[in-house]
Design an enzyme around this catalytic site. Structure first.
Site, PDB file in Angstrom:
ATOM      1  N   GLY A 192      -2.940   4.254  13.162  1.00 15.91           N
ATOM      2  CA  GLY A 192      -3.070   3.436  11.958  1.00 15.91           C
ATOM      3  C   GLY A 192      -2.782   1.968  12.242  1.00 15.91           C
ATOM      4  N   GLY A 200       4.199   2.883  10.897  1.00 20.17           N
ATOM      5  CA  GLY A 200       3.466   4.147  10.888  1.00 20.17           C
ATOM      6  C   GLY A 200       2.991   4.503  12.278  1.00 20.17           C
ATOM      7  CB  SER A 201       0.382   6.881  13.307  1.00 19.44           C
ATOM      8  OG  SER A 201      -0.705   6.328  12.594  1.00 19.44           O
ATOM      9  CE  LYS A 224      -3.041   3.194   1.418  1.00 21.73           C
ATOM     10  NZ  LYS A 224      -2.111   4.278   1.739  1.00 21.73           N
ATOM     11  CD  GLU A 258       5.565   9.120  17.566  1.00 26.81           C
ATOM     12  OE1 GLU A 258       4.450   8.697  17.191  1.00 26.81           O
ATOM     13  OE2 GLU A 258       6.620   8.819  16.995  1.00 26.81           O
ATOM     14  CB  CYS A 318       9.714   5.334  14.935  1.00 23.33           C
ATOM     15  SG  CYS A 318      11.022   4.400  14.147  1.00 23.33           S
ATOM     16  CD  GLU A 340       8.411  -2.984  14.250  1.00 22.89           C
ATOM     17  OE1 GLU A 340       8.915  -2.200  15.065  1.00 22.89           O
ATOM     18  OE2 GLU A 340       8.468  -4.218  14.352  1.00 22.89           O
TER      19      GLU A 340
HETATM   20  P1  NAP Z   1       0.426   6.665   9.227  1.00 24.62           P
HETATM   21  O1  NAP Z   1      -0.337   7.910   9.075  1.00 24.62           O
HETATM   22  O2  NAP Z   1      -0.056   5.698  10.248  1.00 24.62           O
HETATM   23  O3  NAP Z   1       0.488   5.993   7.780  1.00 24.62           O
HETATM   24  C1  NAP Z   1       1.072   4.721   7.525  1.00 24.62           C
HETATM   25  C2  NAP Z   1       0.255   3.992   6.449  1.00 24.62           C
HETATM   26  O4  NAP Z   1      -0.886   3.399   7.066  1.00 24.62           O
HETATM   27  C3  NAP Z   1      -0.278   4.860   5.334  1.00 24.62           C
HETATM   28  O5  NAP Z   1      -0.235   4.125   4.132  1.00 24.62           O
HETATM   29  C4  NAP Z   1      -1.697   5.130   5.767  1.00 24.62           C
HETATM   30  O6  NAP Z   1      -2.519   5.353   4.654  1.00 24.62           O
HETATM   31  C5  NAP Z   1      -2.091   3.819   6.433  1.00 24.62           C
HETATM   32  N1  NAP Z   1      -3.118   4.016   7.455  1.00 24.62           N
HETATM   33  C6  NAP Z   1      -3.005   4.807   8.558  1.00 24.62           C
HETATM   34  N2  NAP Z   1      -4.123   4.729   9.296  1.00 24.62           N
HETATM   35  C7  NAP Z   1      -4.943   3.856   8.665  1.00 24.62           C
HETATM   36  C8  NAP Z   1      -6.247   3.343   8.957  1.00 24.62           C
HETATM   37  N3  NAP Z   1      -6.911   3.704  10.053  1.00 24.62           N
HETATM   38  N4  NAP Z   1      -6.794   2.462   8.089  1.00 24.62           N
HETATM   39  C9  NAP Z   1      -6.141   2.103   6.968  1.00 24.62           C
HETATM   40  N5  NAP Z   1      -4.914   2.554   6.641  1.00 24.62           N
HETATM   41  C10 NAP Z   1      -4.308   3.414   7.473  1.00 24.62           C
HETATM   42  O7  NAP Z   1       1.940   6.968   9.627  1.00 24.62           O
HETATM   43  P2  NAP Z   1       2.901   8.098   9.044  1.00 24.62           P
HETATM   44  O8  NAP Z   1       2.371   9.428   9.338  1.00 24.62           O
HETATM   45  O9  NAP Z   1       3.218   7.803   7.660  1.00 24.62           O
HETATM   46  O10 NAP Z   1       4.255   7.882   9.882  1.00 24.62           O
HETATM   47  C11 NAP Z   1       4.558   8.566  11.073  1.00 24.62           C
HETATM   48  C12 NAP Z   1       4.464   7.616  12.246  1.00 24.62           C
HETATM   49  O11 NAP Z   1       5.176   6.429  11.946  1.00 24.62           O
HETATM   50  C13 NAP Z   1       5.097   8.144  13.520  1.00 24.62           C
HETATM   51  O12 NAP Z   1       4.259   7.836  14.598  1.00 24.62           O
HETATM   52  C14 NAP Z   1       6.389   7.357  13.626  1.00 24.62           C
HETATM   53  O13 NAP Z   1       6.874   7.222  14.942  1.00 24.62           O
HETATM   54  C15 NAP Z   1       5.985   6.051  13.029  1.00 24.62           C
HETATM   55  N6  NAP Z   1       7.108   5.271  12.528  1.00 24.62           N
HETATM   56  C16 NAP Z   1       7.403   4.099  13.133  1.00 24.62           C
HETATM   57  C17 NAP Z   1       8.491   3.363  12.710  1.00 24.62           C
HETATM   58  C18 NAP Z   1       8.866   2.075  13.397  1.00 24.62           C
HETATM   59  O14 NAP Z   1       9.693   1.356  12.876  1.00 24.62           O
HETATM   60  N7  NAP Z   1       8.310   1.757  14.541  1.00 24.62           N
HETATM   61  C19 NAP Z   1       9.259   3.809  11.634  1.00 24.62           C
HETATM   62  C20 NAP Z   1       8.897   4.994  11.009  1.00 24.62           C
HETATM   63  C21 NAP Z   1       7.811   5.712  11.469  1.00 24.62           C
HETATM   64  P3  NAP Z   1      -3.417   6.655   4.588  1.00 24.62           P
HETATM   65  O15 NAP Z   1      -2.463   7.807   4.695  1.00 24.62           O
HETATM   66  O16 NAP Z   1      -4.047   6.494   3.249  1.00 24.62           O
HETATM   67  O17 NAP Z   1      -4.362   6.573   5.728  1.00 24.62           O
END
Ligand code: NAP
Length: 505
Positions: free
Chosen positions: A245, A241-242, A184, A389, A302, A265
């Site tokens: 999500g 991601g978050s 995705k 966070e 992250c 993650e």
């Molecule tokens: P995000 O908003 O959660 O997006 C990640 C992916 O998930 C996107 O493709 C998003 O698509 C999809 N998504 C999110 N919520 C969804 C839902 N409710 N239903 C279906 N799909 C969903 O994260 P981000 O803003 O890109 O990244 C920032 C976050 O990632 C921070 O919190 C950071 O700490 C974390 N992160 C963690 C790591 C790790 O290894 N632990 C590494 C890097 C980043 P849509 O945008 O289309 O919703």
């Protein structure tokens, strides 16, 4: 490269839907030329169907051929040249140097998995030979190895447009394991996603792999991700991601008729504990390095140190003064997207409204500048919002009255990806209890270093107890990430000619 804005499914570009969105220039916040079409439910279903068909072939491909495929993907990404870096930089506002480093990391990861699976031991063969003469019952021949789990859905984060994206660690480890991937694309860098998708397509052709082994689907609404998770042909999900999500997708996956593992993650505040000796003897260097870690990549990691824990002693104030001085030297930054900028500024506003906090830096108002507040541990425990966070260059200093309170505060923290202890040898000699508490909270404990900068190495653990991930038993970085996409399988009494080569001993 002329971009299509379409999904890549079974080796072809398709876009039957009507919902569209544009990629955005992250610096100017203006739409870019290519119009991306969101995947339809039918397209998502097709991608999952062809992935299952491809799995039947791809799971049987020899380790050597699969390794060759991974190396071809790496080579094709490299061949995209500066255009890939330029495209990613426009979509994310990340610098060319940072992106070049990330591209190399992505290439190295693919090659590292290729090398790893060429050693047949990676399937963890266990050969337990028959004993027909055993009394009272004969013992059967039992042979176990890891086999691929099936097609995997992968979601990447906005902050790593290459290394945690289309051909990032999750895709590399799933493909290495023998699992087709449906990726995705993140709407914050869809053009970058398509370019890397095309590189994988070229590698598929070059390596003569089934085209259904990889699909790229676009979407800006949550419908796409949710529908993908519900595809019955998918057998695992990898998400970066978050928390919001990751948890939403996890909840969906466990409610499926056939629940599947979700390796999400998510975010983390990565506490950094600064012990007395370090605050006194290493004040300048520690403050400078910590400020560097907080502001690195506009704090969009992250592993960013979102919490600093110290004891209330004479050197604490001078340490925080120095840290404040270092942070205040930073220039305004550009974040990955407008949404992330808004969330950062909202997060700061929320933190500044918490009872008991002392702001150590001015309100950045509408600019993306570092932020630092201080709060007593006992007050922080009353309002855990302070420990959430805030994705960006901000941190919260938690001040405890003594070591007992510091340890007790750490023991109340949620699961984290990392924790860090900064101390002198004397500090560390007496940190046994603290280390024990932190070990139960995190996946990686750093001593006298900083949590940002996750080394891709066989021993790396990038994961941790909930809520930093949904499965503390696995890592998303490093070679053991492959075992998220395998399962143990036992062959009982198989004649040698029927056994997989890895078990014919
Ligand atoms: P995000 O908003 O959660 O997006 C990640 C992916 O998930 C996107 O493709 C998003 O698509 C999809 N998504 C999110 N919520 C969804 C839902 N409710 N239903 C279906 N799909 C969903 O994260 P981000 O803003 O890109 O990244 C920032 C976050 O990632 C921070 O919190 C950071 O700490 C974390 N992160 C963690 C790591 C790790 O290894 N632990 C590494 C890097 C980043 P849509 O945008 O289309 O919703």
């Amino acid at each position: 490269m002329k971009l299509t804005g379409k999904q890549i499914i079974n080796g072809t570009f398709v876009a039957g839907g009507t919902d569209t969105f544009n990629a955005v220039n992250a610096t100017s916040n203006t739409p870019l030329e290519t119009v991306f079409t969101e995947a339809t439910d039918v397209e998502l279903g097709n991608a999952a169907d062809v992935a299952l068909e491809a799995f039947k072939v791809y799971s049987k491909v020899s380790h050597t051929q699969r390794a060759g495929f991974l190396r071809n993907i790496a080579a094709e990404i490299d061949a995209l040249g500066d255009e890939l870096i330029e495209t990613a930089s426009i979509e994310t506002a990340l610098t060319h140097d940072r992106l070049k480093g990330e591209r190399q990391r992505t290439i190295n990861q693919l090659n590292a998995f290729a090398n790893f699976i060429e050693n047949p031991d990676w399937v963890k063969p266990i050969i337990d030979k028959a004993d027909p003469d055993r009394k009272p019952l004969p013992k059967p021949d039992l042979r176990q190895m890891q086999i691929p789990i099936g097609p995997v859905g992968v979601f990447g984060a906005s902050n790593f447009p290459l290394a945690f994206s289309v051909a990032g660690g999750d895709t590399a480890s799933a493909l290495a394991a023998g699992c087709p991937v449906i990726f995705k694309a993140h709407p914050a860098h869809p053009s970058t996603c398509e370019m890397v998708g095309v590189a994988i397509l070229r590698a598929i052709e070059k390596s003569k792999m089934p085209p259904g082994v990889f699909a790229l689907v676009h979407g800006k609404s949550n419908r796409i991700g949710s529908t993908l998770v519900m595809q019955s042909n998918l057998k695992a999900i990898a998400f970066t991601g978050s928390f919001k999500g990751g948890k939403a997708l996890y909840d969906l996956a466990v409610r499926r008729k056939e629940p599947i593992p979700v390796y999400a993650e998510m975010g983390s505040v990565n506490p950094v504990i600064i012990l007395s000796g370090a605050a006194k003897e290493k004040r300048e260097a520690t403050a400078k390095q910590l400020a560097g870690s907080i502001t690195l990549g506009a704090g969009q990691f992250c592993t960013n140190p979102g919490v600093i824990v110290m004891k209330d002693e004479s050197d604490t104030t001078s340490f925080l003064d120095k840290l404040t001085e270092e942070l205040s030297a930073a220039q305004p930054m550009t974040m990955l997207t407008q949404t992330i900028s808004k969330s950062y500024l909202n997060g700061i506003k929320q933190q500044r409204s918490i009872a008991g906090i002392t702001p150590l830096l001015a309100d950045p108002k509408d600019r993306i500048l570092p932020h630092l507040i201080m709060i007593k541990a006992q007050d922080a425990l009353k309002n855990t919002l302070v420990l959430e966070e805030v994705f960006g260059p901000s941190s919260v200093a938690i001040i405890s009255n003594n070591m007992d309170e510091l340890i007790s505060f750490c023991s109340t923290m949620d699961g984290q990806l990392t924790a860090t202890i900064i101390g002198t040898d004397d500090d560390l000699q007496n940190a046994g209890e603290l280390i024990q508490v932190l070990t139960s909270k995190v996946g990686r404990l750093v001593v006298n270093g900083y949590p940002t900068g996750v080394e891709v190495s066989p021993a790396m653990m990038h994961g941790g107890p909930y809520p930093s991930t949904t499965d503390p038993r696995s890592t998303s970085v490093g070679l053991t990430a492959i075992y998220r996409f395998t399962r143990p399988f036992c062959y009982q009494n198989f004649p040698t000619f029927l056994l997989p080569e890895d078990l014919r001993k």
